[in-house]
Write a protein that holds these residues in place. Structure first.
Motif, PDB file in Angstrom:
ATOM      1  N   GLY A  94       0.828  -1.192   0.000  1.00 40.19           N
ATOM      2  CA  GLY A  94       0.000   0.000   0.000  1.00 40.19           C
ATOM      3  C   GLY A  94       0.866   1.246   0.000  1.00 40.19           C
ATOM      4  O   GLY A  94       2.101   1.175   0.136  1.00 40.19           O
ATOM      5  N   ALA A  95       0.230   2.415  -0.134  1.00 43.12           N
ATOM      6  CA  ALA A  95       0.992   3.670  -0.210  1.00 43.12           C
ATOM      7  C   ALA A  95       1.831   3.899   1.035  1.00 43.12           C
ATOM      8  O   ALA A  95       2.995   4.305   0.951  1.00 43.12           O
ATOM      9  CB  ALA A  95       0.031   4.839  -0.433  1.00 43.12           C
ATOM     10  N   LEU A  96       1.262   3.626   2.206  1.00 46.82           N
ATOM     11  CA  LEU A  96       1.994   3.857   3.451  1.00 46.82           C
ATOM     12  C   LEU A  96       3.182   2.913   3.572  1.00 46.82           C
ATOM     13  O   LEU A  96       4.304   3.331   3.869  1.00 46.82           O
ATOM     14  CB  LEU A  96       1.060   3.688   4.651  1.00 46.82           C
ATOM     15  N   LYS A  97       2.968   1.630   3.320  1.00 41.62           N
ATOM     16  CA  LYS A  97       4.042   0.639   3.423  1.00 41.62           C
ATOM     17  C   LYS A  97       5.142   0.934   2.410  1.00 41.62           C
ATOM     18  O   LYS A  97       6.339   0.808   2.717  1.00 41.62           O
ATOM     19  CB  LYS A  97       3.467  -0.757   3.206  1.00 41.62           C
ATOM     20  N   ALA A  98       4.754   1.340   1.204  1.00 44.81           N
ATOM     21  CA  ALA A  98       5.744   1.674   0.181  1.00 44.81           C
ATOM     22  C   ALA A  98       6.574   2.881   0.594  1.00 44.81           C
ATOM     23  O   ALA A  98       7.804   2.910   0.404  1.00 44.81           O
ATOM     24  CB  ALA A  98       5.045   1.951  -1.145  1.00 44.81           C
ATOM     25  N   GLY A  99       5.928   3.883   1.160  1.00 40.95           N
ATOM     26  CA  GLY A  99       6.655   5.069   1.586  1.00 40.95           C
ATOM     27  C   GLY A  99       7.615   4.786   2.725  1.00 40.95           C
ATOM     28  O   GLY A  99       8.749   5.292   2.755  1.00 40.95           O
ATOM     29  N   LEU A 100       7.187   3.955   3.669  1.00 46.04           N
ATOM     30  CA  LEU A 100       8.023   3.657   4.827  1.00 46.04           C
ATOM     31  C   LEU A 100       9.186   2.729   4.477  1.00 46.04           C
ATOM     32  O   LEU A 100      10.188   2.693   5.199  1.00 46.04           O
ATOM     33  CB  LEU A 100       7.173   3.024   5.932  1.00 46.04           C
ATOM     34  N   THR A 101       9.071   1.982   3.394  1.00 42.21           N
ATOM     35  CA  THR A 101      10.125   1.044   3.009  1.00 42.21           C
ATOM     36  C   THR A 101      11.446   1.747   2.728  1.00 42.21           C
ATOM     37  O   THR A 101      12.526   1.175   2.942  1.00 42.21           O
ATOM     38  CB  THR A 101       9.688   0.231   1.776  1.00 42.21           C
ATOM     39  N   VAL A 102      11.399   2.992   2.247  1.00 42.84           N
ATOM     40  CA  VAL A 102      12.641   3.690   1.876  1.00 42.84           C
ATOM     41  C   VAL A 102      13.325   4.351   3.065  1.00 42.84           C
ATOM     42  O   VAL A 102      14.404   4.931   2.910  1.00 42.84           O
ATOM     43  CB  VAL A 102      12.368   4.753   0.779  1.00 42.84           C
ATOM     44  N   ILE A 103      12.724   4.267   4.251  1.00 41.54           N
ATOM     45  CA  ILE A 103      13.296   4.939   5.419  1.00 41.54           C
ATOM     46  C   ILE A 103      14.729   4.502   5.722  1.00 41.54           C
ATOM     47  O   ILE A 103      15.565   5.333   6.118  1.00 41.54           O
ATOM     48  CB  ILE A 103      12.375   4.744   6.650  1.00 41.54           C
ATOM     49  N   PRO A 104      15.095   3.207   5.570  1.00 41.60           N
ATOM     50  CA  PRO A 104      16.494   2.835   5.856  1.00 41.60           C
ATOM     51  C   PRO A 104      17.517   3.655   5.076  1.00 41.60           C
ATOM     52  O   PRO A 104      18.623   3.908   5.589  1.00 41.60           O
ATOM     53  CB  PRO A 104      16.546   1.358   5.449  1.00 41.60           C
ATOM     54  N   SER A 137       6.211 -12.626  -3.209  1.00 47.75           N
ATOM     55  CA  SER A 137       5.070 -12.742  -2.305  1.00 47.75           C
ATOM     56  C   SER A 137       5.505 -12.785  -0.845  1.00 47.75           C
ATOM     57  O   SER A 137       4.718 -12.509   0.059  1.00 47.75           O
ATOM     58  CB  SER A 137       4.264 -14.005  -2.631  1.00 47.75           C
ATOM     59  N   ASP A 138       6.787 -13.146  -0.607  1.00 48.20           N
ATOM     60  CA  ASP A 138       7.312 -13.221   0.756  1.00 48.20           C
ATOM     61  C   ASP A 138       8.249 -12.066   1.088  1.00 48.20           C
ATOM     62  O   ASP A 138       8.838 -12.041   2.178  1.00 48.20           O
ATOM     63  CB  ASP A 138       8.073 -14.545   0.952  1.00 48.20           C
ATOM     64  N   LEU A 139       8.416 -11.135   0.175  1.00 41.63           N
ATOM     65  CA  LEU A 139       9.423 -10.077   0.340  1.00 41.63           C
ATOM     66  C   LEU A 139       8.894  -8.971   1.249  1.00 41.63           C
ATOM     67  O   LEU A 139       7.904  -8.310   0.940  1.00 41.63           O
ATOM     68  CB  LEU A 139       9.808  -9.507  -1.027  1.00 41.63           C
ATOM     69  N   SER A 140       9.561  -8.762   2.374  1.00 43.99           N
ATOM     70  CA  SER A 140       9.150  -7.741   3.342  1.00 43.99           C
ATOM     71  C   SER A 140      10.078  -6.540   3.261  1.00 43.99           C
ATOM     72  O   SER A 140      11.198  -6.635   2.747  1.00 43.99           O
ATOM     73  CB  SER A 140       9.196  -8.323   4.757  1.00 43.99           C
ATOM     74  N   PRO A 141       9.655  -5.394   3.787  1.00 44.24           N
ATOM     75  CA  PRO A 141      10.554  -4.233   3.833  1.00 44.24           C
ATOM     76  C   PRO A 141      11.848  -4.516   4.577  1.00 44.24           C
ATOM     77  O   PRO A 141      12.898  -3.974   4.235  1.00 44.24           O
ATOM     78  CB  PRO A 141       9.710  -3.175   4.554  1.00 44.24           C
ATOM     79  N   LEU A 142      11.804  -5.388   5.584  1.00 38.62           N
ATOM     80  CA  LEU A 142      13.008  -5.713   6.342  1.00 38.62           C
ATOM     81  C   LEU A 142      14.047  -6.405   5.461  1.00 38.62           C
ATOM     82  O   LEU A 142      15.254  -6.169   5.596  1.00 38.62           O
ATOM     83  CB  LEU A 142      12.648  -6.604   7.531  1.00 38.62           C
ATOM     84  N   ALA A 143      13.590  -7.239   4.527  1.00 41.83           N
ATOM     85  CA  ALA A 143      14.519  -7.927   3.636  1.00 41.83           C
ATOM     86  C   ALA A 143      15.207  -6.960   2.685  1.00 41.83           C
ATOM     87  O   ALA A 143      16.336  -7.201   2.251  1.00 41.83           O
ATOM     88  CB  ALA A 143      13.770  -8.994   2.846  1.00 41.83           C
ATOM     89  N   LEU A 144      14.540  -5.864   2.351  1.00 43.99           N
ATOM     90  CA  LEU A 144      15.122  -4.869   1.447  1.00 43.99           C
ATOM     91  C   LEU A 144      16.048  -3.896   2.163  1.00 43.99           C
ATOM     92  O   LEU A 144      16.812  -3.170   1.528  1.00 43.99           O
ATOM     93  CB  LEU A 144      13.999  -4.077   0.763  1.00 43.99           C
ATOM     94  N   ALA A 145      15.983  -3.865   3.500  1.00 40.69           N
ATOM     95  CA  ALA A 145      16.702  -2.853   4.272  1.00 40.69           C
ATOM     96  C   ALA A 145      18.215  -2.892   4.109  1.00 40.69           C
ATOM     97  O   ALA A 145      18.844  -1.826   3.980  1.00 40.69           O
ATOM     98  CB  ALA A 145      16.323  -2.970   5.752  1.00 40.69           C
ATOM     99  N   PRO A 146      18.897  -4.067   4.104  1.00 47.49           N
ATOM    100  CA  PRO A 146      20.367  -4.039   4.000  1.00 47.49           C
ATOM    101  C   PRO A 146      20.873  -3.314   2.754  1.00 47.49           C
ATOM    102  O   PRO A 146      21.790  -2.484   2.833  1.00 47.49           O
ATOM    103  CB  PRO A 146      20.743  -5.527   3.975  1.00 47.49           C
ATOM    104  N   GLY A 147      20.296  -3.610   1.600  1.00 42.41           N
ATOM    105  CA  GLY A 147      20.709  -2.926   0.381  1.00 42.41           C
ATOM    106  C   GLY A 147      20.420  -1.443   0.437  1.00 42.41           C
ATOM    107  O   GLY A 147      21.237  -0.615   0.003  1.00 42.41           O
ATOM    108  N   LEU A 148      19.268  -1.071   0.982  1.00 37.33           N
ATOM    109  CA  LEU A 148      18.897   0.343   1.065  1.00 37.33           C
ATOM    110  C   LEU A 148      19.800   1.106   2.030  1.00 37.33           C
ATOM    111  O   LEU A 148      20.114   2.286   1.806  1.00 37.33           O
ATOM    112  CB  LEU A 148      17.434   0.480   1.491  1.00 37.33           C
TER     113      LEU A 148
END
Length: 494
Positions: A322-332, A380-391
Motif C-alpha cells: 500500500g501507499a503507506l508501506k511503500a513510503g516507509l520502506t525507503v526509510i532505511p 510474495s514473501d518479500l518484506s521491507p526488512l529484507a530490502l533494508a540491507p541494500g537500502l
C-alpha cells in the motif's frame, strides 16, 4: 583548486561586489528557515510518486498525463533556476526567497484543489517555477554569509537535507495518502505545504539575512529565452515521447535542443566579451571545480531520480504494498544518508576527492545487494526488512555523494556570483532529476511488458550501476589531477 577554499570575499575584476543588508550572519534560525525552503522544493519532486495511482483513479488521468504531473514540475524548475539565481543577485536573495516561499504555498493550494488532471499539470508547472525562485537563494545565501569550516558544515547539512527530502517525500506521501485526512486522499500531499510555507514566510522575514550584488546586473532577455528553450526542447520530449508514441513534435524538439544550446552559448560568450551581464557567465564554467562537479552530478542525480521513480512502482504494483508501506520502506536509506552527509568534512580531510570514489563503490554494493534480494526472494514473501540491507548501503553512499557534489560545486564560485553559481548547481540537479525519470524511468516502464517488472527493474539497477562506475572513475581522475582537489591542500582546507 581546493575543495573548500574560503571564497567569501573573492571577486573577479568584472564581477559586481557583494552587498549585505543589516543582518549579515546566518543564524541557526535563519539556516533552519532556508533549509526548510530547500526541503519543500525537493520533497515535492518525489512526494507524488506514491500518490500517482490515486491521482490516476480520481482524475481519470492517462499515463502520459501522470508523467507530466511529475515532469512538468521538474522542467519548469530546471528551466528557471538560473534566472532565479540572477534575480536574487539583483533584487536581494531574502526578498526572492520570501517571494518564492509565498508562491510555493499558493501553487501548492492550487494543486491540492485541482478539479482535473490538466489543471494539476498546470499547477505543478507553476509550483516548479515558484521553487526556482526559492532554491537558488538558499545556496546563494549560504555561500555569501558563511566561510571556512562553517561553510563546509553548512554545505554538508544542505546536502543531507537535499537527499533526505527525496526519501521523506515518498514516505510522507505514502502516509498522507493512506491517512486520507478529511477525505482529501492524494490532495493532502500538496495541501500540507500551505501551513509550512506560511510558517517559513513569517519566520524568514526576520531570520534570513539579505545579500545581493552591489551593482545589479542588466537582464539577459535573449539568453534567458534561449536557455529555457534549450532545456524545454530536451526535457519535454524525453519525458513525454515514450508515453505518446514519439510523435513528430517530440522528434523535432529533440533535434532543436542542441541548436538552441549552441545559440545560447554563443549569445552568452558575446555578452561577456562585450562587458554585458550574461545569464550564465561562460567564465563560471571555465572554473575547474565548477566543471568537474557538474560532470560528477550527472550520474548522481539521474540515478537517484530514476531509482526512486521505478522503486515506488515496484513496491506498489510489483510487491503489492500500500501507499503507506511503500513510503516507509525507503526509510532505511535516510537512516544512513544523513549521518554519511555530515561526515563529509571528516572524510575529505582523510581521503580528499577519493571520498567520492569510495561512496560510489558503497552505493554500487548496495544496489547489488538489493538486486540479489529481488532476484532470489519470492516477491510474495518479500518484506521491507529484507530490502533494508541494500537500502542502508545505498543511503550511505548517496549521502556522501550529494554533500560532496555541493561542496565541489560551490568551492570555486566567487561570492559575487553566488546566486548564479547556486542557480547553476541546482539547475544541473533538477535537470538530471528530470532526465532520470525520462530515461531510466522510461526504460523501466518500456521493458515491463516484455520482461516483467522484476526484469525491468533489474535492468534499471544495472544502468544505475554503470553510472556509479563512471562516477568512481571520474572522481579518481579528479583526485589525481594536479590542483584538482585530491592532495594535501584539499585536506587542509576542509
Amino acid at each position: 583548486m581546493t575543495l573548500t577554499p574560503d571564497t567569501s570575499q573573492a571577486k573577479s575584476p568584472s564581477a559586481p561586489s557583494e552587498h549585505h543588508g543589516p543582518a549579515t550572519v546566518l543564524t541557526p534560525l535563519g539556516l533552519l528557515t532556508v533549509l526548510l525552503g530547500a526541503s519543500l522544493s525537493s520533497i515535492d519532486f518525489f512526494i507524488v510518486n506514491v500518490a500517482l495511482p490515486s491521482i490516476e483513479h480520481d482524475l481519470d488521468a492517462s499515463p502520459a498525463t501522470l508523467e507530466m504531473v511529475v515532469a512538468g514540475y521538474a522542467v519548469a524548475y530546471a528551466v528557471l533556476l538560473v534566472l532565479g539565481g540572477r534575480l536574487g543577485d539583483t533584487f536581494g536573495r531574502r526578498r526572492l526567497f520570501l517571494w518564492g516561499v509565498a508562491a510555493f504555498g499558493v501553487t501548492s493550494l492550487a494543486c491540492g484543489l485541482a478539479p482535473g488532471a490538466w489543471w494539476l499539470v498546470g499547477a505543478r508547472v507553476a509550483q516548479g517555477a515558484a521553487s526556482a525562485l526559492m532554491l537558488p537563494q538558499v545556496l546563494g545565501t549560504i555561500h555569501a554569509t558563511t566561510s571556512g569550516e562553517r561553510r563546509a558544515r553548512t554545505v554538508a547539512l544542505y546536502g543531507a537535507v537535499s537527499g533526505i527530502a527525496g526519501l521523506l517525500g515518498q514516505a510522507l506521501g505514502g502516509a498522507l495518502v493512506a491517512a486520507d485526512l478529511a477525505g482529501t486522499g492524494w490532495r493532502a500531499v500538496f495541501l500540507v505545504n500551505v501551513p509550512i510555507a506560511a510558517a517559513a514566510l513569517l519566520v524568514g522575514v526576520r531570520a534570513v539575512p539579505d545579500s545581493r550584488a552591489a551593482r545589479p546586473a542588466r537582464s539577459d532577455v535573449l539568453g534567458t529565452i534561449l536557455f529555457a528553450g534549450a532545456l524545454t526542447a530536451l526535457l519535454l520530449p524525453l519525458t513525454e515521447g515514450r508515453a505518446t508514441g514519439w510523435p513528430l513534435w517530440s522528434v523535432l524538439l529533440l533535434a532543436a535542443a542542441p541548436l538552441l544550446g549552441l545559440a545560447f552559448a554563443g549569445v552568452e560568450r558575446r555578452a561577456e566579451r562585450g562587458g554585458g551581464s550574461p545569464l550564465l557567465p561562460p567564465s563560471l564554467l571555465r572554473e575547474p571545480g565548477v566543471r568537474s562537479s557538474l560532470v560528477l552530478g550527472l550520474p548522481i542525480f539521474i540515478g537517484f531520480s530514476g531509482f526512486m521513480f521505478g522503486f515506488a512502482i515496484v513496491l506498489q504494483q510489483g510487491l503489492g504494498y500500500g501507499a503507506l508501506k511503500a513510503g516507509l520502506t525507503v526509510i532505511p536509506m535516510g537512516l544512513t544518508q544523513v549521518p554519511a552527509s555530515m561526515l563529509v568534512p571528516r572524510l575529505v580531510r582523510r581521503w580528499g576527492a577519493r571520498a567520492m570514489t569510495r561512496a560510489a563503490v558503497v552505493h554500487a554494493v548496495g544496489l547489488a545487494v538489493l538486486a540479489l534480494t529481488l532476484l532470489w526472494t519470492s516477491w510474495s514473501d518479500l518484506s521491507p526488512l529484507a530490502l533494508a540491507p541494500g537500502l542502508l548501503l545505498c543511503g550511505a553512499g548517496q549521502g556522501v555523494q550529494l554533500a560532496l557534489y555541493y561542496r565541489l560545486a560551490l568551492a570555486a564560485v566567487p561570492a559575487a556570483r553566488a546566486g548564479a553559481g547556486g542557480g547553476l548547481t541546482a539547475t544541473v540537479q533538477q535537470s538530471c532529476l528530470a532526465l532520470g525519470v525520462a530515461t531510466v524511468g522510461s526504460l523501466f516502464l518500456g521493458l515491463v511488458p516484455d520482461v516483467g517488472m522484476r526484469g525491468a527493474f533489474e535492468a534499471a539497477l544495472a544502468v544505475q550501476g554503470v553510472g556509479l562506475a563512471a562516477l568512481a572513475l571520474g572522481s579518481l581522475r579528479l583526485a589525481s589531477s594536479p590542483g584538482a582537489g585530491g592532495g594535501p591542500s584539499l585536506r587542509g582546507s576542509a
